[in-house]
Design an enzyme around this catalytic site. Structure first.
Site, PDB file in Angstrom:
ATOM      1  N   ASN A 110      55.340  65.150  18.985  1.00  0.00           N
ATOM      2  CA  ASN A 110      56.600  64.512  18.605  1.00  0.00           C
ATOM      3  C   ASN A 110      57.443  65.470  17.764  1.00  0.00           C
ATOM      4  O   ASN A 110      57.183  65.635  16.578  1.00  0.00           O
ATOM      5  CB  ASN A 110      56.265  63.262  17.773  1.00  0.00           C
ATOM      6  CG  ASN A 110      57.116  62.072  18.126  1.00  0.00           C
ATOM      7  OD1 ASN A 110      57.799  62.095  19.143  1.00  0.00           O
ATOM      8  ND2 ASN A 110      57.089  61.063  17.305  1.00  0.00           N
ATOM      9  N   ARG A 154      91.167  96.888  21.552  1.00  0.00           N
ATOM     10  CA  ARG A 154      91.897  96.606  20.316  1.00  0.00           C
ATOM     11  C   ARG A 154      91.441  95.316  19.629  1.00  0.00           C
ATOM     12  O   ARG A 154      91.491  95.212  18.398  1.00  0.00           O
ATOM     13  CB  ARG A 154      93.390  96.521  20.634  1.00  0.00           C
ATOM     14  CG  ARG A 154      94.256  96.349  19.418  1.00  0.00           C
ATOM     15  CD  ARG A 154      95.759  96.342  19.660  1.00  0.00           C
ATOM     16  NE  ARG A 154      96.222  96.238  21.011  1.00  0.00           N
ATOM     17  CZ  ARG A 154      97.191  95.406  21.400  1.00  0.00           C
ATOM     18  NH1 ARG A 154      97.746  94.585  20.529  1.00  0.00           N
ATOM     19  NH2 ARG A 154      97.609  95.393  22.645  1.00  0.00           N
ATOM     20  N   TYR A 172      53.476  52.064  14.301  1.00  0.00           N
ATOM     21  CA  TYR A 172      53.806  52.592  15.627  1.00  0.00           C
ATOM     22  C   TYR A 172      52.997  53.855  15.927  1.00  0.00           C
ATOM     23  O   TYR A 172      52.892  54.772  15.119  1.00  0.00           O
ATOM     24  CB  TYR A 172      55.300  52.920  15.716  1.00  0.00           C
ATOM     25  CG  TYR A 172      55.658  53.692  16.974  1.00  0.00           C
ATOM     26  CD1 TYR A 172      55.702  53.033  18.203  1.00  0.00           C
ATOM     27  CD2 TYR A 172      55.897  55.063  16.941  1.00  0.00           C
ATOM     28  CE1 TYR A 172      55.997  53.725  19.366  1.00  0.00           C
ATOM     29  CE2 TYR A 172      56.195  55.765  18.097  1.00  0.00           C
ATOM     30  CZ  TYR A 172      56.241  55.092  19.309  1.00  0.00           C
ATOM     31  OH  TYR A 172      56.519  55.781  20.454  1.00  0.00           O
ATOM     32  N   HIS A 206      50.903  63.135  29.107  1.00  0.00           N
ATOM     33  CA  HIS A 206      52.196  63.806  28.960  1.00  0.00           C
ATOM     34  C   HIS A 206      52.115  65.317  29.211  1.00  0.00           C
ATOM     35  O   HIS A 206      53.142  66.006  29.144  1.00  0.00           O
ATOM     36  CB  HIS A 206      52.774  63.536  27.574  1.00  0.00           C
ATOM     37  CG  HIS A 206      53.415  62.180  27.468  1.00  0.00           C
ATOM     38  ND1 HIS A 206      52.711  61.021  27.685  1.00  0.00           N
ATOM     39  CD2 HIS A 206      54.699  61.801  27.205  1.00  0.00           C
ATOM     40  CE1 HIS A 206      53.523  59.989  27.540  1.00  0.00           C
ATOM     41  NE2 HIS A 206      54.732  60.429  27.262  1.00  0.00           N
TER      42      HIS A 206
END
Length: 504
Positions: A187, A286, A45, A75
């Site tokens: 990635n 407090r 891949y 991208h």
């Protein structure tokens, strides 16, 4: 290499240089060589297939380098504002560290170029909007990869310039793609992880300042010592609460203003049985250990998650030389970081609420019974003191509350529904940072107010040694009120910059 928080702080804020050892480079080359051999006759891949929902398309050998370039260029689609330079440098460092683990099979040249970008402060222009944090910060990291191949723009010497110009100035050459540099570079979780570390450092500093400001409040109002005592807080098992209480005690050591519950007797004003001193302080005073305690603990856990993430492999596929295998999975998913950024954000929102309520206590003479309204040292009615400064504190805390919704659960399916559960990690980190920077503005107003209260009451010499040091530093940071009304915006800006300087 294994990075610690100290290493990351030194690189980001002290300009420490980074380097890769010869043994690491040798291991990286072996990984790259292994993948080149492994892909012969096999389908892997992102090396000889398309990406995401187009992974079923096989790519010819002669087009594989072009495939990587196409991925980077297509991208690099970020929009919105350019993120801060410190975020970009942190992104580069995080990406370098995951790739140097040698499970991504990038070339030695890729690692060396990343090192040079960091050391020369060549910072790829990364835009705010783009990543959904599922296959990692794909869009943001594509802008990093775009610069590494010599395209796009970078921030260099404080200016946005073409990448080629900055690289030529530093005698660097663009990256040559070998097998899968495009996919490996984009990635992963490096942008959200890098921003997360900046948020971590800023948040730790905020908690430290909130402890100091709270202790100054205690001095101004001469509170009883039991609510931050070891005896009381150790009856609860939470580490953070105990830590905050101890920090308060350390900050107040030697104070002549703090009252001891065990020795101070209650004095009646008259026969009506009304105590002269408040029996118990307001919760914003407090309950400081109980409020800041869980924030401290959450920050500690966030640091653990960020440490694990930056020293992990967040790529896909993972090139596993040891077993001579290529493993497909989802290590790029950003849920760990996204979840922590949301939790960190909520903690800092609560801290800003605490600061604003303590500020209100300082300003409201009807509840503190010790100071003029808004610490006004002029003519009441004619002059206004610090009245105008409460409005930005209130509005900024309100904005923080609005920003408190979760990005971690804000899922929108994308990428042809391939990425059907996403993390929105970089969004979470950026919005957390906005909350953090907002909170510095809020505590700057409290700083201005509490220092003026000390000056008005003339109690400096009765305070603890550590708080006297803080008060003396304040004289160089801000002017004190003198009864006349002046604009405060420049003073608040100066205080914020002072508070942002990391201190021990």
């Amino acid at each position: 290499m294994q990075l610690t928080s100290e290493d990351i702080f030194d690189i980001l804020y002290r300009n420490k240089k980074v380097s890769i050892s010869d043994s690491e480079l040798k291991h990286l080359k072996a990984s790259n060589d292994f993948l080149k051999e492994y892909i012969k006759g096999k389908i892997v891949y992102g090396v000889n297939t398309g990406f995401g929902p187009m992974a079923q398309y096989v790519i010819d050998d002669e087009q594989q380098k072009q495939l990587q370039l196409n991925l980077i260029r297509s991208h690099a689609a970020g929009s919105g504002d350019v993120i801060d330079s410190i975020f970009i440098k942190a992104t580069l460092l995080a990406r370098l560290n995951t790739l140097s683990q040698a499970y991504s099979a990038v070339s030695v040249e890729t690692i060396q170029l990343l090192v040079n970008f960091i050391n020369h402060d060549i910072l790829p222009v990364i835009y705010q909007h783009g990543g959904v944090g599922a296959s990692g910060d794909l869009v943001q990291l594509s802008h990093v990869a775009l610069s590494l191949i010599g395209e796009g723009e970078v921030i260099y010497k404080g200016k946005i310039v073409p990448t080629e110009e900055a690289m030529q100035s530093c005698n660097l050459k663009p990256l040559r793609i070998t097998v899968r540099e495009g996919l490996a570079l984009i990635n992963g979780t490096s942008t959200m992880n890098g921003i997360g570390y900046v948020n971590l450092f800023l948040s730790k500093n905020l908690v430290n300042w909130m402890v100091r400001l709270s202790s100054l409040m205690y001095e101004v109002f001469s509170v009883y010592d039991d609510f931050f005592s070891e005896e009381l807080n150790n009856t609860k098992k939470h580490h953070g609460q105990r830590h905050i209480a101890k920090s308060l005690r350390d900050q107040l050591k030697g104070s002549k203003l703090i009252k001891k519950r065990t020795t101070e007797s209650y004095k009646f004003i008259d026969e009506s049985n009304v105590l002269e001193n408040k029996m118990q302080a307001y919760y914003s005073i407090r309950c400081t250990p109980q409020i800041l305690g869980p924030i401290h603990d959450s920050i500690q856990y966030t640091e653990d998650v960020l440490h694990n993430e930056i020293n992990s492999v967040n790529d896909n596929p993972v090139i596993h030389m040891e077993t001579e295998n290529v493993l497909h999975g989802g290590n790029f998913h950003g849920d760990y970081v996204s979840y922590e950024m949301d939790k960190l954000k909520l903690g800092i929102i609560k801290l800003s609420i605490l600061s604003e309520r303590q500020l209100n206590y300082l300003f409201n003479d009807r509840i503190n019974g010790k100071l003029p309204p808004f610490i006004n040292q002029g003519v009441l009615g004619l002059n206004l003191g610090l009245q105008g400064t409460q409005f930005p504190a209130t509005s900024t805390v309100s904005e923080n509350m609005t920003l408190g919704s979760s990005n971690y659960i804000n899922n929108i399916s994308t990428n042809n529904d391939n990425q059907d559960v996403v993390s929105m990690g970089t969004n979470a980190a950026l919005i957390a940072n906005r909350v953090i920077m907002n909170t510095y503005e809020v505590i700057a107003i409290q700083y201005l107010a509490v220092m003026n209260a000390i000056n008005y009451l003339d109690i400096e010499n009765q305070m603890s040694e550590k708080n006297q040091v803080l008060f003396n530093e304040a004289k160089n940071v801000m002017p004190f009120l003198d009864g006349t009304d002046k604009p405060h915006y420049k003073t608040l800006r100066n205080i914020k910059e002072y508070l942002l300087k990391f201190s021990n």
